[in-house]
Design an enzyme around this catalytic site. Structure first.
Site, PDB file in Angstrom:
ATOM      1  N   ASP A  45     -71.180  66.212  -0.228  1.00  0.00           N
ATOM      2  CA  ASP A  45     -72.565  65.776  -0.116  1.00  0.00           C
ATOM      3  C   ASP A  45     -72.842  64.605  -1.062  1.00  0.00           C
ATOM      4  OD1 ASP A  45     -74.881  66.363   1.464  1.00  0.00           O
ATOM      5  OD2 ASP A  45     -75.908  66.918  -0.386  1.00  0.00           O
ATOM      6  N   CYS A 135     -81.737  64.869   8.877  1.00  0.00           N
ATOM      7  CA  CYS A 135     -81.354  65.120   7.500  1.00  0.00           C
ATOM      8  C   CYS A 135     -82.577  65.334   6.637  1.00  0.00           C
ATOM      9  CB  CYS A 135     -80.540  63.924   7.000  1.00  0.00           C
ATOM     10  SG  CYS A 135     -80.669  63.679   5.252  1.00  0.00           S
ATOM     11  N   TYR A 139     -83.821  69.458   6.071  1.00  0.00           N
ATOM     12  CA  TYR A 139     -83.651  70.143   4.781  1.00  0.00           C
ATOM     13  C   TYR A 139     -84.976  70.718   4.282  1.00  0.00           C
ATOM     14  CZ  TYR A 139     -78.697  69.374   3.693  1.00  0.00           C
ATOM     15  OH  TYR A 139     -77.320  69.437   3.681  1.00  0.00           O
ATOM     16  N   TYR A 166     -85.374  72.180  -2.393  1.00  0.00           N
ATOM     17  CA  TYR A 166     -85.802  71.690  -1.075  1.00  0.00           C
ATOM     18  C   TYR A 166     -87.098  72.331  -0.590  1.00  0.00           C
ATOM     19  CZ  TYR A 166     -81.550  68.999  -0.943  1.00  0.00           C
ATOM     20  OH  TYR A 166     -80.579  68.079  -1.239  1.00  0.00           O
ATOM     21  N   GLU A 209     -75.020  67.072  11.652  1.00  0.00           N
ATOM     22  CA  GLU A 209     -75.482  67.880  10.503  1.00  0.00           C
ATOM     23  C   GLU A 209     -74.858  69.277  10.566  1.00  0.00           C
ATOM     24  OE1 GLU A 209     -77.052  67.970   7.681  1.00  0.00           O
ATOM     25  OE2 GLU A 209     -78.213  66.140   7.566  1.00  0.00           O
TER      26      GLU A 209
HETATM   27  C1  LIG Z   1     -75.644  66.534   4.781  1.00  0.00           C
HETATM   28  C2  LIG Z   1     -76.973  66.391   4.139  1.00  0.00           C
HETATM   29  N1  LIG Z   1     -78.059  66.315   4.931  1.00  0.00           N
HETATM   30  C3  LIG Z   1     -79.259  66.191   4.372  1.00  0.00           C
HETATM   31  C4  LIG Z   1     -79.404  66.125   2.998  1.00  0.00           C
HETATM   32  C5  LIG Z   1     -80.736  66.008   2.365  1.00  0.00           C
HETATM   33  N2  LIG Z   1     -81.046  64.682   2.004  1.00  0.00           N
HETATM   34  C6  LIG Z   1     -80.279  63.616   2.180  1.00  0.00           C
HETATM   35  S1  LIG Z   1     -81.069  62.181   1.788  1.00  0.00           S
HETATM   36  C7  LIG Z   1     -82.420  62.977   1.401  1.00  0.00           C
HETATM   37  C8  LIG Z   1     -83.639  62.262   1.000  1.00  0.00           C
HETATM   38  C9  LIG Z   1     -83.767  62.292  -0.474  1.00  0.00           C
HETATM   39  O1  LIG Z   1     -84.516  61.290  -0.927  1.00  0.00           O
HETATM   40  C10 LIG Z   1     -82.222  64.341   1.537  1.00  0.00           C
HETATM   41  C11 LIG Z   1     -83.136  65.381   1.172  1.00  0.00           C
HETATM   42  C12 LIG Z   1     -78.268  66.194   2.216  1.00  0.00           C
HETATM   43  N3  LIG Z   1     -78.356  66.137   0.874  1.00  0.00           N
HETATM   44  N4  LIG Z   1     -77.060  66.334   2.798  1.00  0.00           N
END
Ligand SMILES: Cc1ncc(C[n+]2csc(CCO)c2C)c(N)n1
Length: 221
Positions: A45, A135, A139, A166, A209
């Site tokens: 990640d 994404c 989340y 989150y 995802e």
């Molecule tokens: C595979 C994967 N998908 C989604 C996220 C969550 N995420 C990614 S960028 C972002 C915005 C933050 O400013 C967030 C919450 C992650 N970490 N990993």
């Protein structure tokens, strides 16, 4: 009027459910996810977020006006800041920044990040934000669901801090800002003729995802 995001989510409902209720997610929620799977996920990640920040940089370039350019730039910085959380956790497991950065990207990481970048390079900023949305918004939904589920924020759950992050107001606000951004760009660019292509981008991003969770579960490289 339904927002573009709600329409996409409802038209890709089966894929969306497989993503937000993936076995990896359920294991985070009840604390049964294995530690090696979570660690493997978190290192990947970190690599994912660096490439995701690059996707926001594409957004800076593709922005139709200065407001969208500023927002994309702020998003890029927020993601780069989020990586310090990952590095802190990795350091607690004895993994240095150098070790994390020299880890090879898993195929699921490459597939997802390059798909999103390419959607932005090939298309305009609406294509890009649709590819980013599973994404960012997913989340927030996962965090809220897991926090409400009882075992999510339980002190005995080793993943409670991840869930709290989150489910928290700060991140929920980020997701709301992202929905507002999609609506602003839809107002500028959306036509009925474009909808099928946007749905295809969205659906593929949702499936990628789910593959990313599966990569964590399988310790896949
Ligand atoms: C595979 C994967 N998908 C989604 C996220 C969550 N995420 C990614 S960028 C972002 C915005 C933050 O400013 C967030 C919450 C992650 N970490 N990993």
């Amino acid at each position: 009027m339904t927002s573009l995001f709600e329409r996409l989510k409802s038209d890709a409902a089966a894929d969306w459910d497989a993503y937000v209720r993936h076995p990896f997610v359920l294991g985070l929620g009840d604390g049964t996810l294995s530690r090696p799977s979570f660690q493997h996920y978190l290192v990947q990640d970190y690599l994912f977020l660096i490439e995701f920040a690059r996707a926001y940089a594409i957004g800076v370039y593709k922005a139709p006006n200065a407001l969208e350019m500023r927002k994309a730039s702020a998003g890029m910085h927020a993601i780069l800041d989020e990586t310090s959380l990952h590095l802190k956790l990795c350091a607690e497991w004895g993994l240095s920044q150098e070790a994390v950065e020299s880890t090879a990207e898993a195929r699921a990481t490459i597939a997802y990040t390059r798909f999103v970048q390419e959607a932005g390079l090939r298309g305009d900023m609406l294509d890009l934000v649709v590819a980013l949305s599973p994404c960012v918004v997913g989340y927030a939904e996962i965090g809220t669901d897991l926090a409400a589920a009882g075992t999510g924020l339980d002190g005995a759950n080793p993943y409670a801090a991840w869930i709290r992050e989150y489910a928290g107001e700060g991140y929920q606000g980020v997701a709301e800002a992202s929905l507002a951004q999609i609506d602003r760009l839809a107002a500028l660019y959306l036509t009925q003729a474009r909808y099928p292509r946007l749905l295809e981008i969205f659906r593929q991003a949702v499936r990628l995802e789910a593959d990313f969770w599966q990569m964590g579960l399988d310790l896949a490289d």
